[in-house]
Design a protein around this motif. Structure first.
Motif, PDB file in Angstrom:
ATOM      1  N   VAL A   1      -3.006   1.623  12.732  1.00  0.00           N
ATOM      2  CA  VAL A   1      -3.986   1.030  12.379  1.00  0.00           C
ATOM      3  C   VAL A   1      -3.592  -0.547  11.660  1.00  0.00           C
ATOM      4  CG1 VAL A   1      -6.232   0.575  10.951  1.00  0.00           C
ATOM      5  CG2 VAL A   1      -5.650   2.863  11.982  1.00  0.00           C
TER       6      VAL A   1
ATOM      7  N   THR B   1       3.826   2.346   2.999  1.00  0.00           N
ATOM      8  CA  THR B   1       4.201   3.679   3.136  1.00  0.00           C
ATOM      9  C   THR B   1       3.137   4.825   3.319  1.00  0.00           C
ATOM     10  OG1 THR B   1       6.029   3.104   1.880  1.00  0.00           O
ATOM     11  CG2 THR B   1       5.745   5.385   2.194  1.00  0.00           C
ATOM     12  N   GLY B   2       2.729   5.213   4.330  1.00  0.00           N
ATOM     13  CA  GLY B   2       1.919   6.502   4.379  1.00  0.00           C
ATOM     14  C   GLY B   2       2.006   7.101   5.868  1.00  0.00           C
TER      15      GLY B   2
ATOM     16  N   GLY C   1       5.490   8.613   8.711  1.00  0.00           N
ATOM     17  CA  GLY C   1       5.850  10.039   8.593  1.00  0.00           C
ATOM     18  C   GLY C   1       7.030  10.560   9.157  1.00  0.00           C
TER      19      GLY C   1
ATOM     20  N   ILE D   1       0.955  -1.051  -0.085  1.00  0.00           N
ATOM     21  CA  ILE D   1       0.042   0.068   0.123  1.00  0.00           C
ATOM     22  C   ILE D   1       1.069   1.322  -0.039  1.00  0.00           C
ATOM     23  CG2 ILE D   1      -1.783   1.368   1.478  1.00  0.00           C
ATOM     24  CD1 ILE D   1      -2.461  -1.499   2.477  1.00  0.00           C
ATOM     25  N   ILE D   2       0.588   2.067  -1.027  1.00  0.00           N
ATOM     26  CA  ILE D   2       1.705   3.257  -0.849  1.00  0.00           C
ATOM     27  C   ILE D   2       0.777   4.552  -1.147  1.00  0.00           C
ATOM     28  CG2 ILE D   2       3.215   1.879  -1.937  1.00  0.00           C
ATOM     29  CD1 ILE D   2       2.465   2.824  -5.068  1.00  0.00           C
TER      30      ILE D   2
ATOM     31  N   VAL E   1      -5.369  -5.834   3.924  1.00  0.00           N
ATOM     32  CA  VAL E   1      -4.313  -5.994   4.832  1.00  0.00           C
ATOM     33  C   VAL E   1      -5.199  -7.117   5.736  1.00  0.00           C
ATOM     34  CG1 VAL E   1      -4.017  -4.898   7.234  1.00  0.00           C
ATOM     35  CG2 VAL E   1      -3.466  -3.619   5.414  1.00  0.00           C
TER      36      VAL E   1
ATOM     37  N   TRP F   1       0.660   8.959  -2.226  1.00  0.00           N
ATOM     38  CA  TRP F   1       0.258   9.745  -3.312  1.00  0.00           C
ATOM     39  C   TRP F   1       1.715  10.635  -3.629  1.00  0.00           C
ATOM     40  CZ3 TRP F   1       0.990  14.530  -1.172  1.00  0.00           C
ATOM     41  CH2 TRP F   1       0.630  14.667  -0.061  1.00  0.00           C
TER      42      TRP F   1
ATOM     43  N   ASP G   1      -9.522   3.141  -2.285  1.00  0.00           N
ATOM     44  CA  ASP G   1      -9.297   4.131  -1.136  1.00  0.00           C
ATOM     45  C   ASP G   1      -8.805   3.182   0.200  1.00  0.00           C
ATOM     46  OD1 ASP G   1     -11.411   2.970  -0.323  1.00  0.00           O
ATOM     47  OD2 ASP G   1     -12.749   4.747  -0.242  1.00  0.00           O
TER      48      ASP G   1
HETATM   49  O1  TXE Z   1      -2.248   9.236   4.009  1.00  0.00           O
HETATM   50  P1  TXE Z   1      -2.827   7.929   4.263  1.00  0.00           P
HETATM   51  P2  TXE Z   1      -3.242  10.561   3.446  1.00  0.00           P
HETATM   52  C1  TXE Z   1       0.950  11.995   5.732  1.00  0.00           C
HETATM   53  C2  TXE Z   1       0.694  13.667   5.465  1.00  0.00           C
HETATM   54  C3  TXE Z   1      -0.501  13.835   5.071  1.00  0.00           C
HETATM   55  C4  TXE Z   1      -1.291  12.682   5.876  1.00  0.00           C
HETATM   56  C5  TXE Z   1      -2.759  12.302   5.209  1.00  0.00           C
HETATM   57  O2  TXE Z   1       1.029  14.313   6.564  1.00  0.00           O
HETATM   58  O3  TXE Z   1      -0.947  14.944   5.232  1.00  0.00           O
HETATM   59  O4  TXE Z   1      -0.347  11.650   6.011  1.00  0.00           O
HETATM   60  O5  TXE Z   1      -2.407  11.661   4.222  1.00  0.00           O
HETATM   61  C6  TXE Z   1      -4.202   3.823   2.321  1.00  0.00           C
HETATM   62  N1  TXE Z   1      -5.949   0.468   5.761  1.00  0.00           N
HETATM   63  N2  TXE Z   1       1.317  11.055   4.922  1.00  0.00           N
HETATM   64  O6  TXE Z   1      -4.840  10.460   3.833  1.00  0.00           O
HETATM   65  O7  TXE Z   1      -3.918   7.551   4.647  1.00  0.00           O
HETATM   66  C7  TXE Z   1      -4.656   4.844   1.240  1.00  0.00           C
HETATM   67  O8  TXE Z   1      -5.416   4.588   0.536  1.00  0.00           O
HETATM   68  C8  TXE Z   1      -5.084   0.144   4.728  1.00  0.00           C
HETATM   69  C9  TXE Z   1       2.795  10.857   5.157  1.00  0.00           C
HETATM   70  O9  TXE Z   1      -3.029  10.497   1.938  1.00  0.00           O
HETATM   71  O10 TXE Z   1      -1.754   6.950   5.339  1.00  0.00           O
HETATM   72  C10 TXE Z   1      -3.074   5.304   0.554  1.00  0.00           C
HETATM   73  O11 TXE Z   1      -3.082   4.067  -0.387  1.00  0.00           O
HETATM   74  N3  TXE Z   1      -4.651   1.266   3.875  1.00  0.00           N
HETATM   75  C11 TXE Z   1       3.154   9.877   4.312  1.00  0.00           C
HETATM   76  C12 TXE Z   1      -2.192   4.933   1.755  1.00  0.00           C
HETATM   77  O12 TXE Z   1      -2.922   4.189   2.757  1.00  0.00           O
HETATM   78  C13 TXE Z   1      -5.309   2.393   4.149  1.00  0.00           C
HETATM   79  C14 TXE Z   1       2.925   9.705   2.699  1.00  0.00           C
HETATM   80  C15 TXE Z   1      -1.789   6.188   2.492  1.00  0.00           C
HETATM   81  O13 TXE Z   1      -2.525   6.790   2.807  1.00  0.00           O
HETATM   82  C16 TXE Z   1      -6.229   2.541   5.221  1.00  0.00           C
HETATM   83  C17 TXE Z   1       1.313  10.068   2.785  1.00  0.00           C
HETATM   84  C18 TXE Z   1      -6.390   1.631   6.124  1.00  0.00           C
HETATM   85  N4  TXE Z   1      -7.211   1.728   6.921  1.00  0.00           N
HETATM   86  C19 TXE Z   1       0.604  10.756   3.675  1.00  0.00           C
HETATM   87  N5  TXE Z   1      -6.445   4.006   5.164  1.00  0.00           N
HETATM   88  C20 TXE Z   1       4.730   9.528   4.102  1.00  0.00           C
HETATM   89  N6  TXE Z   1       5.655   9.792   5.118  1.00  0.00           N
HETATM   90  O14 TXE Z   1       5.222   9.126   3.216  1.00  0.00           O
HETATM   91  C21 TXE Z   1      -5.755   4.708   4.217  1.00  0.00           C
HETATM   92  N7  TXE Z   1      -4.944   3.491   3.396  1.00  0.00           N
END
Ligand code: TXE
Length: 482
Positions: free
Chosen positions: A238, A230-231, A255, A152-153, A219, A155, A211
Motif C-alpha cells: 500500500v 517496517t511491518g 515479512g 512507521i514501525i 505517508v 509492535w 493507527d
Molecule cells: O501489521 P501492519 P499488523 C505481520 C505479521 C502480523 C501481520 C499484521 O504477520 O500478523 O503483519 O500485523 C502501520 N499506511 N507483521 O497489522 O498493519 C501500523 O499502524 C501506513 C510482520 O500489526 O503492517 C503499524 O505502525 N501505515 C512485521 C505498522 O504500519 C500503516 C511486523 C505495522 O502494522 C498502514 C508486524 C497504512 N495504510 C507485522 N496500515 C515484520 N515482518 O516485521 C498500518 N500501518
C-alpha cells in the motif's frame, strides 16, 4: 485464571511512569495535551496500561512542520549530532530498567529479552550512529540528508525498531516524524521524554501515536522526503503504491518465512538451540524468524527427538518473570491468526507437537511436522512460536524448498562443512544468511530483505546510505581544517 503468581520483578517505577498518562503527542520538543484516546493494553494480564493519543491529519501536519523547521540547522552541525546521539545512548542506559519493564508490559515479551537484548542493542545502535555522524563528511562526501523522514514501525520490537529508524536518520542530518505501532506506543513516548534530556533540539524528533490511518496520513504528507517502513508485506505494498510518482524516497522491511536448513553433518545439539533462538525468541514475532526447518532426511529422526525434548523445557508465561522463555502474544487478534494458520496446517495433514501455555493471550511452542507443502502454514508468515518441519535428500532439494516462498528476508544454515554452507548460502534467496547461527543483529551489519520482504538495508554503511542522497554538503559539514 492466570497461571502465574505475583510478579517477581517490581513494576513500581513503570506504574509511576504510566500514572502520568493520558499521553499526548511529542511535537516540536514538547508534549501536546492528550487528544482522541487510543488505549494500549498489557496482553499478559489483559488490562489497560495507558491512554495515548490517536493522532489525526492536523497532528501529523504539525509534526511535519516542526520537523521541517528544525531540519536545516540540524543538518548543518554534524558534531552536535554526534554528541546528541551519544547522549541518547547514555540516557537509554540510565533508564534501562524502566525501558525494559515498559516494553515487557506493553508488548508481552519476556523481561529477560527486553533487558538483555532489546535495550542493550538500542543503546549500541545510538552509539554506533554517533560515530557515523562524526565521520559523515569523510565517509560520505558529496551527500545531503533527505530532509524530513516519516518512519512507521511495528509492535514486535517497539524500541529496537525505533532505534533502527531514528539513529541513522539523525546521524545523516534528517529530522523525523515517527509513528509507533498502535499496540506498543509506550517506549516511544519514554524515548520522547529523554530526547529533551539528551539535548535533541525541538522538532528534530517528533513522535505521533496512532493507527494505520495516522500512518497513511504521514505517508501522504507532501512535507515528507523519505518514508521508512517496517511491518507487513500488505501494508508495504500500500505504501509503495501511495509513494509512487511522488519523489519520496522509500525503504521497506516486510515479512518473512525464513528457512532453517539443517544439513546431514550439522551439530544437531547446536542446531536445536538454534531453533529455540530462531522461532521461540520473542514469541516467534520476529520478521526474520527461522520458521521453516528443512532437515536432511538422514538425521531427521534424531533431530526431531532432540527438538521435542528441548521444546518441553520451554516456559511460557508471565513476561515479568525472569525465568520465562516465551511471554504473551501481542494481542488476541494475533493469537487467533496464529491458531488459524496452525489449524489450517493440521487440516492439511500436519502433525502438531505442542508444549504447554497458561490460559489467556499465550501460545505454547508448536512444531508442525509432516506439513503439506501446499498448506498456508508453510508459505504464510505466522508471526508466532510455530515452526514447520520438512525433510530433503540433497542440497539442491534444500535450496528449492528454501526458495519456495514469496519472501526473501533471512536464512540460517547448519553444517560442519563450511564449503557446503557457503555454497548453499549463495543459492538461497535472502537478504541475510547466518551460518551455524541465527537472529544475530549488530548495528554494523546491514539487515534487510529481497522479493516480498522489501528493499533497503538498516545498519552499517548501507543503512547510512539509505538516509542520504547525492548533493553538495551544506556549509558546516566540511570538517574543520587541522
Ligand atoms: O501489521 P501492519 P499488523 C505481520 C505479521 C502480523 C501481520 C499484521 O504477520 O500478523 O503483519 O500485523 C502501520 N499506511 N507483521 O497489522 O498493519 C501500523 O499502524 C501506513 C510482520 O500489526 O503492517 C503499524 O505502525 N501505515 C512485521 C505498522 O504500519 C500503516 C511486523 C505495522 O502494522 C498502514 C508486524 C497504512 N495504510 C507485522 N496500515 C515484520 N515482518 O516485521 C498500518 N500501518
Amino acid at each position: 485464571t492466570m497461571a502465574y503468581g505475583p510478579a517477581p520483578e517490581s513494576t513500581s517505577a513503570a506504574r509511576d511512569w504510566l500514572a502520568k498518562g493520558p499521553f499526548g503527542l511529542f511535537i516540536g520538543g514538547a508534549f501536546t495535551a492528550a487528544g482522541a484516546p487510543l488505549e494500549t493494553r498489557d496482553p499478559a494480564r489483559d488490562e489497560v496500561l495507558a491512554q495515548v493519543t490517536m493522532a489525526g491529519e492536523a497532528d501529523v501536519d504539525a509534526a511535519v512542520q516542526a520537523a521541517r523547521a528544525a531540519q536545516p540547522a540540524w543538518e548543518g552541525d554534524p558534531q552536535r549530532r554526534a554528541r546528541v546521539l551519544y547522549a541518547l545512548a547514555r540516557q537509554i542506559q540510565k533508564r534501562e530498567r524502566l525501558f525494559a519493564v515498559l516494553e515487557a508490559l506493553d508488548n508481552g515479551k519476556p523481561i529477560r529479552e527486553t533487558r538483555d537484548i532489546d535495550v542493550p542493542l538500542v543503546a549500541r545502535h545510538f552509539t554506533h550512529h554517533a560515530g557515523w555522524a562524526a565521520l559523515l563528511a569523510d565517509e560520505f562526501p558529496d551527500t545531503r540528508a533527505h530532509g524530513v523522514c516519516g518512519q512507521i514501525i511495528p509492535w514486535n520490537f517497539p524500541l529496537l525498531m525505533l532505534s533502527w529508524k531514528i539513529a541513522p536518520a539523525l546521524a545523516a542530518g534528517n529530522t523525523v516524524v515517527l509513528k509507533p505501532a498502535e499496540d506498543t506506543p509506550l517506549t516511544a513516548l519514554l524515548f520522547a521524554e529523554i530526547c529533551a534530556e539528551a539535548g535533541v533540539p525541538p522538532g528534530v524528533v517528533n513522535i505521533v501515536t496512532g493507527d494505520g490511518d495516522t500512518g497513511a496520513a504521514l505517508v501522504a504528507h507532501p512535507g515528507i522526503d523519505k518514508i521508512a517502513f517496517t511491518g507487513s508485506t500488505e501494508v508495504g505494498q500500500v505504501i509503495r503504491r501511495a509513494t509512487a510518482g511522488t519523489g519520496k524516497a522509500l525503504t521497506l522491511e516486510l515479512g518473512g518465512k525464513s528457512p532453517f536448513i539443517v544439513m546431514g553433518d550439522a551439530d544437531l545439539d547446536a542446531a536445536v538451540e538454534g531453533v529455540v533462538d530462531a522461532v521461540w525468541f520473542n514469541q516467534g514475532e520476529v520478521c526474520c524468524a527461522g520458521t521453516r526447518i528443512l532437515v536432511a532426511e538422514s538425521v531427521a529422526d534424531r533431530f526431531r527427538t532432540l527438538l521435542k525434548a528441548r521444546m518441553a523445557s520451554l516456559r511460557v508465561g508471565n513476561p515479568l518473570d525472569k525465568s520465562t522463555d516465551i511471554g504473551a502474544i501481542v494481542n488476541p487478534r494475533q493469537l487467533a491468526r496464529i491458531r488459524d494458520l496452525v489449524a489450517q496446517g493440521v487440516a492439511a495433514g500436519a502433525v502438531a507437537h505442542e508444549g504447554t501455555a497458561p490460559e489467556g493471550c499465550f501460545c505454547s511452542p508448536i512444531l508442525l511436522d509432516e506439513v503439506s507443502p501446499a498448506s498456508p502454514c508453510v508459505s504464510e508468515e505466522i508471526f508466532g512460536p510455530v515452526v514447520t518441519l520438512q525433510t530433503f535428500r540433497t542440497p539442491p532439494e534444500a535450496v528449492d524448498l528454501a526458495n519456495a516462498t514469496r519472501y526473501g528476508l533471512a536464512a540460517s544454515i547448519w553444517s560442519e562443512n563450511l564449503t557446503v554452507a557457503m555454497d548453499l548460502a549463495a543459492q538461497v534467496k535472502a537478504g541475510v544468511v547466518w551460518i551455524n547461527a541465527t537472529n544475530l543483529f549488530d548495528a554494523n551489519a546491514p539487515f534487510g530483505g529481497m522479493r516480498a520482504s522489501g528493499f533497503g538495508r538498516e545498519g552499517a554503511r548501507e543503512g547510512m546510505a539509505a538516509y542520504l542522497r547525492k548533493g553538495t554538503p551544506v556549509a558546516g559539514q566540511t570538517p574543520p581544517a587541522i
